[in-house]
Design a protein around this motif. Structure first.
Motif, PDB file in Angstrom:
ATOM      1  N   TYR A  89       3.816   7.315 -11.354  1.00  0.00           N
ATOM      2  CA  TYR A  89       4.158   6.009 -11.909  1.00  0.00           C
ATOM      3  C   TYR A  89       4.478   6.138 -13.399  1.00  0.00           C
ATOM      4  O   TYR A  89       3.949   6.998 -14.098  1.00  0.00           O
ATOM      5  CB  TYR A  89       2.990   5.024 -11.763  1.00  0.00           C
TER       6      TYR A  89
ATOM      7  N   ASN B 145       0.300   1.546  -2.785  1.00  0.00           N
ATOM      8  CA  ASN B 145       0.735   2.611  -1.880  1.00  0.00           C
ATOM      9  C   ASN B 145       0.568   2.240  -0.412  1.00  0.00           C
ATOM     10  O   ASN B 145       1.253   2.790   0.456  1.00  0.00           O
ATOM     11  CB  ASN B 145      -0.039   3.902  -2.179  1.00  0.00           C
TER      12      ASN B 145
ATOM     13  N   LYS C 271       6.822   2.851  -9.782  1.00  0.00           N
ATOM     14  CA  LYS C 271       6.997   4.115  -9.074  1.00  0.00           C
ATOM     15  C   LYS C 271       8.255   4.819  -9.579  1.00  0.00           C
ATOM     16  O   LYS C 271       9.335   4.234  -9.605  1.00  0.00           O
ATOM     17  CB  LYS C 271       7.106   3.869  -7.573  1.00  0.00           C
TER      18      LYS C 271
END
Length: 812
Positions: free
Chosen positions: A25, A54, A96
């Motif tokens: 990230y 996630n 991300k």
């Protein structure tokens, strides 16, 4: 780096590198992102929040936001490439990295970037759409392939890399131009090109941020220490990220503004790449678009002057040499367009004429000599769907200026004069080449591709004449149809605003694209004013007027309509012509269409200068207008007039109570009237800009006044002229004004001359049309002659004096 990543990099202002990081990230401290798809969790640690992202099942989680103080965790589907970053204390934004990269690993099955055009510049079809092509790959059939929006993807492992279905009915699919990550240097999850330039580096996207003389570059999104017009938001195609060297204006090589207050800008030392530049298809006998690809042998200007050789410095010195521009075909003295001008040009061998355009024919179009410049007609209208419309309106329904049909900026397209030779696609005039429901055009706003034009049908439909008036209360009568404001919740609003509060253009109520609806149409609600695409409130919404939008991802939104009780600025009741005539005196204005324009007079009534009403009791003008006397009793002000004679019944006459000169001998002054002006349809203040605001070169700006016309006609009546803004960096070049323009001044005018403010216009307004209102951005100050080539007019930059204006008015 992808152009949309510029929004993400704004968050770097708040970034704290030393904070805890999560693998995979990128972190931005003190930031928040808006997203329609988000979910909140209560967690104890940052790691737990990352786990929630996630394992998110409601949507593809690209971002999470963590508030350590309140132990709040928000997962979101959007990231900074698709939405704006907002400031928010005590919050960290985590994105991300895989969704921030704009390059492909291998064949790109894991590519998650935002490119949405094919190699031939076709726009991609949405993966969940079935028109114009029925897809074999959908978000439902391949849920792990991230087939959202219309982004390029590789769901079937195609060896050619990411691809998409196209919006061209004749071409089902095509590969996308996604670069390979192997050719890039990876840094903190972002991709950067090699540190070298091709040609003059207009496509350079590297991360060098130091100039050849050792100066550190200033951030492009900063206005300190140097103000400038190169906004990342208004020039998204120029990749103006961070403080990296770039070439947004076609200079010989990349450059940047510096952090040294005494050195405004400097070139960057970036080597040339060993790779060969991409080849172009040369145009030999004619030109398309702006003629950048022209490689013919015409070497004579429009007026018959012989062109100077590009490699020569006599009679005119210049930097457009074959060495500085190695890919622009600067051979011999042939006409070329190395700097993206309107058409091919050259320096001339005439010492008194530096340069001129060339008479190069346009491909597939018979060239018309001397097309007359006609100011827009208030009675302009169209028959049927406007396919045969040949009027001269060049403004969209939301007030945006039309893009030229032969231009590819800011929007690339295929509706060219060559492709539609019978559609009369001249200049940027509204037309209907493809049989749409009404005349339209591409806009000069990079964020809005096209809109229908600000035109009415020549005849009123019988249904409109016979429709009964809506049942309204007596208070609704207080809302004149022409006033752009609302009473209460705006159920009776019939104003022209056709943009939502978030700046999205409204879909026409009679249209079923991009959003199909049957609830609110002109047929189902004939008394609700659902003609065109203006904001309305047909269902009596509590908040106010709304509309369906032209954004496929947003079905509808509310509009920002002010209440009628407010005193509005910059919104004239009588519509201005908004003329771009390129004449010294411009076009004769519609009477009272610039209601903030005043005439500064001597005590005996002789016109001296112009000025701008910015408050019922305050006028903005130029300090040099008071060289003969600084005593208020020597002057008076006429408001609400159209003729220089000033004998209209609408005239308001006021004596001056005070004259306040601008700070540090700047050419700006404030005039206090003895009594406030009466605000009505003929007298209204212009809006003031935000402090330190820098006007974009794409802004639509106008100068008005009773100044000298040099024989162009219209003497004695108010005239107007539209001008492009010229960035100070360009205006201070030796061939322009050679460093004379200060930071608290701005330039406007045509590079080739032919139109300008002139003697008698001094002190008058330069206003720019922004967000459906006119804002006074400049005060007419000085120039080198009138309408001379390379010598634009100079104006006091009002935004630099905002604090002084506010303080002066408050203290007096």
């Amino acid at each position: 780096m992808d152009l949309n990543t510029a929004a993400f990099l704004l968050g770097a202002l708040l970034c704290s590198v030393g904070a805890t990081e999560i693998e995979g990230y990128s972190r931005t401290e003190g930031a928040w992102i808006l997203s329609l798809n988000k979910r909140m969790y209560s967690v104890s640690t940052l790691a737990e929040c990352a786990t929630k992202c996630n394992t998110e099942t409601l949507f593809t989680c690209r971002t999470f936001m963590y508030d350590e103080n309140d132990s709040e965790c928000w997962t979101a589907a959007a990231n900074s490439k698709t939405e704006n970053i907002m400031r928010r204390r005590n919050t960290a934004l985590y994105e991300k990295n895989e969704y921030l990269l704009e390059c492909a690993n291998g064949i790109g099955t894991d590519y998650r970037g935002t490119k949405s055009r094919t190699k031939s510049e076709q726009v991609c079809q949405r993966w969940d759409a079935s028109y114009p092509h029925r897809p074999n790959f959908t978000p439902q059939s391949h849920p792990r392939a991230d087939l959202e929006s219309n982004f390029c993807r590789n769901p079937d492992g195609d060896k050619g890399g990411p691809w998409c279905y196209t919006t061209d009915p004749q071409k089902r699919w095509e590969h996308c131009n996604v670069p390979s990550c192997s050719a890039y240097q990876i840094h903190q999850g972002f991709s950067f090109p090699e540190e070298c330039i091709v040609c003059n580096g207009e496509d350079y996207k590297g991360k060098i941020s130091t100039t050849e003389n050792g100066f550190t570059c200033q951030r492009w999104d900063s206005q300190k220490p140097h103000n400038h017009d190169y906004h990342p938001s208004s020039l998204p195609q120029k990749y103006l990220e961070e403080n990296y060297c770039r070439n947004p204006d076609g200079d010989p090589r990349p450059w940047c503004f510096t952090t040294n207050p005494s050195k405004r800008w400097d070139y960057c030392a970036i080597p040339r790449c060993t790779a060969e530049p991409s080849t172009i298809v040369p145009e030999v006998d004619c030109v398309t678009g702006e003629g950048v690809a022209y490689r013919g042998t015409i070497a004579v200007t429009e007026s018959g002057k012989t062109c100077q050789s590009w490699s020569a410095q006599v009679p005119h010195k210049h930097n457009q040499s074959p060495e500085n521009y190695p890919c622009k075909g600067l051979d011999n003295n042939y006409c070329r367009n190395p700097n993206n001008e309107l058409m091919p040009w050259c320096y001339t061998t005439d010492p008194s004429k530096r340069w001129e355009y060339c008479n190069v024919p346009r491909c597939g179009v018979a060239r018309t000599q001397g097309d007359p410049v006609i100011p827009p007609n208030e009675e302009d209208c169209y028959e049927g769907n406007g396919f045969s419309y040949r009027g001269i309106t060049s403004e969209t329904i939301s007030g945006k200026e039309c893009q030229s049909w032969s231009s590819m900026t800011p929007h690339r397209h295929y509706k060219t004069p060559e492709a539609y030779p019978d559609a009369d696609l001249r200049g940027n005039l509204c037309r209907n080449p493809d049989g749409d429901q009404a005349p339209w055009c591409f806009t000069t706003d990079p964020a809005v591709r096209w809109e229908h034009c600000n035109l009415k049908r020549c005849s009123v439909r019988p249904s409109e004449v016979s429709s009964p008036r809506p049942h309204i209360t007596s208070i609704a009568i207080q809302t004149p149809p022409e006033k752009d404001c609302k009473i209460g919740n705006g159920a009776t609003y019939r104003g022209p605003t056709s943009v939502t509060a978030n700046g999205v253009t409204c879909q026409a109520w009679s249209s079923q694209t991009p959003h199909s609806h049957i609830s609110f149409t002109p047929e189902t609600h004939p008394t609700k004013g659902l003609d065109g695409n203006s904001c309305r409130n047909p269902d009596n919404d509590i908040i106010g007027p709304w509309c369906y939008t032209t954004d496929r991802d947003r079905i509808w939104e509310h509009c920002q309509i002010p209440d009628c009780v407010e005193m509005k600025c910059g919104t004239p009741v009588i519509k201005p012509k908004r003329c771009f005539s390129r004449l010294v005196g411009g076009c004769v204005s519609n009477p009272h269409s610039w209601p903030w324009q005043i005439s500064l007079r001597t005590s005996i009534g002789k016109h001296v200068c112009g000025g701008t009403l910015i408050d019922p009791q305050w006028v903005l003008s130029a300090a040099h207008c008071f060289e003969s006397s600084i005593w208020p009793s020597a002057y008076k002000v006429f408001l609400g007039i159209h003729t220089e004679r000033g004998n209209e019944p609408s005239k308001q006459e006021r004596r001056l109570e005070k004259i306040v000169m601008g700070p540090n001998r700047a050419d700006i002054a404030l005039l206090k009237l003895e009594s406030p002006a009466i605000i009505n349809d003929n007298v209204q203040p212009a809006c003031l800009p935000e402090k330190d605001y820098i006007v974009s070169s794409t802004a639509e700006c106008f100068v008005t006044g009773w100044g000298e016309t040099q024989g162009t006609g219209g003497d004695g009546v108010l005239k107007e002229e539209g001008f492009p803004i010229i960035e100070n960096k360009v205006c201070n070049l030796p061939e322009y004004l050679n460093g004379r323009v200060q930071n608290n001044e701005m330039c406007a005018g045509y590079i080739e001359g032919g139109a300008d403010s002139c003697r008698g216009d001094s002190g008058g307004p330069l206003v720019c049309y922004e967000q459906n209102k006119f804002v006074v951005q400049g005060v007419t100050s000085w120039g080198l002659g009138c309408a001379n080539a390379m010598k634009p007019g100079v104006y006091a930059r009002v935004s630099k004096f905002k604090d002084w204006i506010d303080t002066t008015i408050k203290a007096n």
